[in-house]
Design a protein around this motif. Structure first.
Motif, short mmCIF file in Angstrom:
data_model
loop_
_atom_site.label_atom_id
_atom_site.label_comp_id
_atom_site.label_asym_id
_atom_site.label_seq_id
_atom_site.Cartn_x
_atom_site.Cartn_y
_atom_site.Cartn_z
N ARG A 58 -25.59 35.09 76.51
CA ARG A 58 -25.13 35.54 77.82
C ARG A 58 -23.78 36.23 77.70
O ARG A 58 -22.94 35.84 76.88
N ARG A 60 -20.31 37.23 79.75
CA ARG A 60 -19.53 36.73 80.89
C ARG A 60 -18.81 37.88 81.60
O ARG A 60 -18.18 38.73 80.96
N VAL A 238 -29.34 34.62 86.98
CA VAL A 238 -28.07 34.59 86.28
C VAL A 238 -27.36 33.28 86.60
O VAL A 238 -27.65 32.62 87.59
N GLN A 239 -26.41 32.92 85.73
CA GLN A 239 -25.61 31.73 85.95
C GLN A 239 -24.30 32.12 86.64
O GLN A 239 -23.63 33.07 86.22
N LEU A 303 -22.58 34.80 84.27
CA LEU A 303 -23.15 34.88 82.93
C LEU A 303 -24.50 35.58 83.01
O LEU A 303 -25.43 35.09 83.66
N ILE A 304 -24.60 36.74 82.36
CA ILE A 304 -25.83 37.54 82.39
C ILE A 304 -26.47 37.51 81.02
O ILE A 304 -25.81 37.71 80.00
N THR A 305 -27.76 37.21 80.98
CA THR A 305 -28.49 37.14 79.73
C THR A 305 -28.63 38.52 79.10
O THR A 305 -29.17 39.44 79.72
N SER A 308 -32.64 36.95 74.51
CA SER A 308 -33.17 35.58 74.51
C SER A 308 -34.33 35.48 73.53
O SER A 308 -34.97 36.47 73.20
N ASP A 346 -25.79 30.53 72.74
CA ASP A 346 -25.91 30.24 74.17
C ASP A 346 -24.62 29.58 74.65
O ASP A 346 -24.36 28.41 74.34
#
Length: 369
Positions: A58, A60, A238-239, A303-305, A308, A346
């Motif tokens: 991810r 930031r 997204v987180q 936080l964008i992936t 993965s 991660d």
């Protein structure tokens, strides 16, 4: 991000840990290479198991928590003095009073067509009439179900308006069955008052903005470099971490800007006369606890992936140790070392993908936090 850049970043992260510094000498001894006899700091360690599962790398970004949509509410009635105004931060629902001029309340109805004329018997057909009838039905002002919701103002429409006027406490003589222009304002839904522009006692003229408002939908907006735009899609999860709240929450990307803007230069860039990289704005819908209802314009981390993998071996990133001559290794509880090649890291879980002679459940040493 290339593998070379990723490994270099992880290496910098682990090289500064006390565990990594202490273990560097031990790693040299195991590999049989000469090393100077120097005291090695003793670091307390624990063990964690090697696991297998999904991993996501991810990126930031900073963002801002707020409310979706911005609406300017302008007075459309007769000029006069503002005698009532809803406080900023208050939410107004269908039928509620937004403000009042000369003691004549202006009430909220739901709809996308703005109020632009008197709504009374004899008006031509139009979508504003249909909006009005939908609201009258929703407010329970057509108990006999006489209204046919369409674009035609009928006697049933006027009767429903009179019932609504009665609910305001107006005497029978003032229940006219008509709504003069400026007595209602249409918005797409619940209206959250953001800023008052004409407080009580101020003069209000036709067309003059009296307040700004938003929806009640919580969103985060973030500026991301345009080179990252292809990594983000509407519907992506997204987180989001809000300052002051414990733990991240999940958000959904609902809009991606189409127009790039130049980022304001930071201090170093200002000295060099350069702007930052062009960015686009992404909008993320979030659900937060009720206790944060008044939280607005709060800084957040997003936080964008970027990449993965679904099913890979993982170890805590703090278990990685630098190898003499390059590369990484982990230490087993018996003191032996196993060379590993790191992959995706991660940031949320603190684990990193590794390939090497390890098995699921096997224990590796980590420093005691």
């Amino acid at each position: 991000m290339s593998g070379r850049r990723r490994v270099r970043r992880v290496g910098m992260a682990v090289a500064v840990t006390a565990f990594g510094v202490a273990a560097a000498g031990a790693g040299t001894a195991v590999l049989g290479r000469p090393h100077p006899a120097a005291p090695v700091a003793q670091v307390s360690t624990n063990t964690e198991a090697v696991t297998r599962g999904p991993v996501a790398e991810r990126t930031r970004f900073s963002g801002m928590l707020g409310f979706d949509g911005t609406y300017q509410v302008a007075h459309q009635g007769e000029p006069g003095i503002v005698t009532a105004m809803t406080e900023a931060g208050t939410t107004v629902a269908r039928g509620g009073v937004v403000y009042a001029v000369a003691n004549h309340p202006v009430r909220l109805l739901y709809g996308v067509v703005p109020a632009y004329r008197d709504l009374a018997a004899g008006v031509t057909n139009g979508p504003d009439v249909k909006q009005l009838e939908e609201n009258l039905v929703a407010l329970g002002m057509d108990p006999g179900k006489q209204i046919v919701v369409d674009e035609k103002f009928t006697a049933a429409t006027a009767a429903a308006i009179r019932r609504w006027q009665a609910s305001w406490g107006l005497p029978a003589a003032q229940r006219t069955g008509r709504l003069p222009q400026g007595s209602v304002v249409f918005a797409s839904g619940l209206l959250r008052i953001a800023q008052v522009q004409a407080p009580v006692g101020a003069a209000a003229a036709p067309g003059q903005p009296v307040l700004s408002a938003t929806s009640t939908n919580r969103v985060v907006t973030s500026e991301i470099p345009i080179v990252r735009q292809s990594q983000v899609h509407v519907g992506d999860q997204v987180q989001v971490t809000v300052t002051g709240l414990t733990g991240p929450t999940t958000g959904t990307v609902v809009r991606i800007g189409r127009t790039a803007t130049d980022q304001q230069p930071n201090q170093q860039q200002q000295q060099g006369g350069q702007n930052g990289p062009p960015t686009v704005t992404i909008t993320i819908q979030v659900s937060l606890p009720a206790t944060t209802a008044d939280l607005d314009q709060a800084p957040v981390a997003v936080l964008i992936t970027a990449a993965s993998k679904p099913n890979v071996l993982q170890v805590p990133v703090v278990a990685l140790l630098p190898r003499t001559g390059g590369g990484y290794q982990v230490r087993l509880p018996d003191g032996t070392f196993v060379e590993v090649k790191p992959g995706l890291f991660d940031e949320v879980t603190g684990k990193i993908e590794v390939t090497g002679n390890l098995t699921v459940g096997q224990l590796v040493q980590v420093p005691v936090s």
